[in-house]
Scaffold this active site. Sequence first.
Site, PDB file in Angstrom:
ATOM      1  N   PHE A  11      41.848  41.269  44.451  1.00 43.70           N
ATOM      2  CA  PHE A  11      41.326  40.131  43.694  1.00 43.70           C
ATOM      3  C   PHE A  11      42.427  39.435  42.901  1.00 43.70           C
ATOM      4  O   PHE A  11      42.658  38.230  43.045  1.00 43.70           O
ATOM      5  CB  PHE A  11      40.212  40.627  42.760  1.00 43.70           C
ATOM      6  N   VAL A  12      43.141  40.187  42.065  1.00 42.68           N
ATOM      7  CA  VAL A  12      44.199  39.600  41.253  1.00 42.68           C
ATOM      8  C   VAL A  12      45.388  39.198  42.127  1.00 42.68           C
ATOM      9  O   VAL A  12      45.919  38.086  42.025  1.00 42.68           O
ATOM     10  CB  VAL A  12      44.660  40.569  40.151  1.00 42.68           C
ATOM     11  N   ASN A  37      51.675  37.483  57.566  1.00 39.46           N
ATOM     12  CA  ASN A  37      52.425  36.969  56.423  1.00 39.46           C
ATOM     13  C   ASN A  37      52.419  37.931  55.233  1.00 39.46           C
ATOM     14  O   ASN A  37      52.275  37.511  54.077  1.00 39.46           O
ATOM     15  CB  ASN A  37      51.853  35.611  55.991  1.00 39.46           C
ATOM     16  N   CYS A  63      50.466  44.737  40.943  1.00 44.87           N
ATOM     17  CA  CYS A  63      49.013  44.577  40.783  1.00 44.87           C
ATOM     18  C   CYS A  63      48.238  45.716  41.416  1.00 44.87           C
ATOM     19  O   CYS A  63      47.074  45.958  41.042  1.00 44.87           O
ATOM     20  CB  CYS A  63      48.552  43.255  41.411  1.00 44.87           C
ATOM     21  N   ALA A  64      48.833  46.383  42.403  1.00 41.37           N
ATOM     22  CA  ALA A  64      48.132  47.459  43.105  1.00 41.37           C
ATOM     23  C   ALA A  64      47.792  48.578  42.134  1.00 41.37           C
ATOM     24  O   ALA A  64      48.598  48.971  41.301  1.00 41.37           O
ATOM     25  CB  ALA A  64      48.997  47.998  44.241  1.00 41.37           C
ATOM     26  N   SER A 109      45.882  47.619  31.469  1.00 46.50           N
ATOM     27  CA  SER A 109      44.474  47.414  31.124  1.00 46.50           C
ATOM     28  C   SER A 109      44.287  47.488  29.612  1.00 46.50           C
ATOM     29  O   SER A 109      44.948  48.288  28.937  1.00 46.50           O
ATOM     30  CB  SER A 109      43.602  48.486  31.791  1.00 46.50           C
ATOM     31  N   TYR A 135      41.332  57.012  33.787  1.00 45.36           N
ATOM     32  CA  TYR A 135      41.931  55.762  34.245  1.00 45.36           C
ATOM     33  C   TYR A 135      42.854  55.168  33.191  1.00 45.36           C
ATOM     34  O   TYR A 135      44.021  54.851  33.467  1.00 45.36           O
ATOM     35  CB  TYR A 135      40.827  54.761  34.599  1.00 45.36           C
ATOM     36  N   LYS A 139      47.032  54.636  33.028  1.00 38.17           N
ATOM     37  CA  LYS A 139      47.673  53.340  32.797  1.00 38.17           C
ATOM     38  C   LYS A 139      48.687  53.431  31.654  1.00 38.17           C
ATOM     39  O   LYS A 139      49.785  52.862  31.728  1.00 38.17           O
ATOM     40  CB  LYS A 139      46.622  52.277  32.499  1.00 38.17           C
TER      41      LYS A 139
END
Length: 311
Positions: A11-12, A37, A63-64, A109, A135, A139
Amino acid sequence: MRIAVTGSNGFVGSHLCEYLETKNFDVTRIQRKSGSNCFYIPKIDKNTDWAKALKEVDTVIHCASIVHSLNEKNFESLHFYRNFNVLATKKLAEDASKYGVKRFIFISSIKVNGEKTYLDYPFNNKSNTNPEDAYSLSKLEAEEVLKKISKETGLDYVIIRPPIIYGPGVKANFVKLLKYAKYNLPFPFAKIKNLRSILYIGNLTSFIEKCLLTDNSSAKTFLVSDGEPLSTNDLFKEISLHMGKKPNSFSIPRVFMNFIGKCIGKRKEIDLLSSSLVIDSLDLKKLIDWDPPYSTHKGLQLTVKWFLKNK
């Protein structure tokens, strides 16, 4: 300037790549799903060899991620999150410094700061960290690893802690809210006086571009939002109105709501919707001269338009 974006099909990541390409950046799309690509990396972990993907890259935007799940139990899944969010990030940053990458932008986050805020005490750049689940702890650990590598190698870094991100293509809980409004389902948060900061994807991509173009973002951690926190009920009302519907809101006592949530195994979801989480991002204008180009009103309008067209 060549930019490598991991998670480019997410998404991001997908929004970011499209945006940067319209701004004439040379973008290397890196993803775990094969496609045209893009640079295909079948597995991202502590053993990934990034040499070819990072060739002649100036900045990595990571971003992953293994995303947050409301179904996780305490810290039982910490090992699962740590393998990807920490160890894989560590390997990517080490290889980035090894192969001449100058800057590493990490999408973290707001949950690193905690799950909720209280009246007159929003999260800001000086707030303490307080991760409350596996989570968010993973992060925070990834942030600390990145800072350590930066100190040892000179790799510049930028850390961004966004709240809930919404926009065309959004998934998970925000889509549930859109569905509630579309089908005019009863929404029991009419008198919940909370406030929650959210972030439109167009504002996030604009902010990342600003970080790419200014040295003032170097070695900083940013808390970014639309700047217009809304109560859960006001958010639902605005979504409903953009759909041309009268909001079907009503009120039940919060104690009873929490009891129902516990009985049906949805206590975390209800707590998320009824508590506050406010980000004070006003200092971003002073720090790097950035203002969000989209209002929350416009962001929600564009999100609803996409949802009605595609769902």
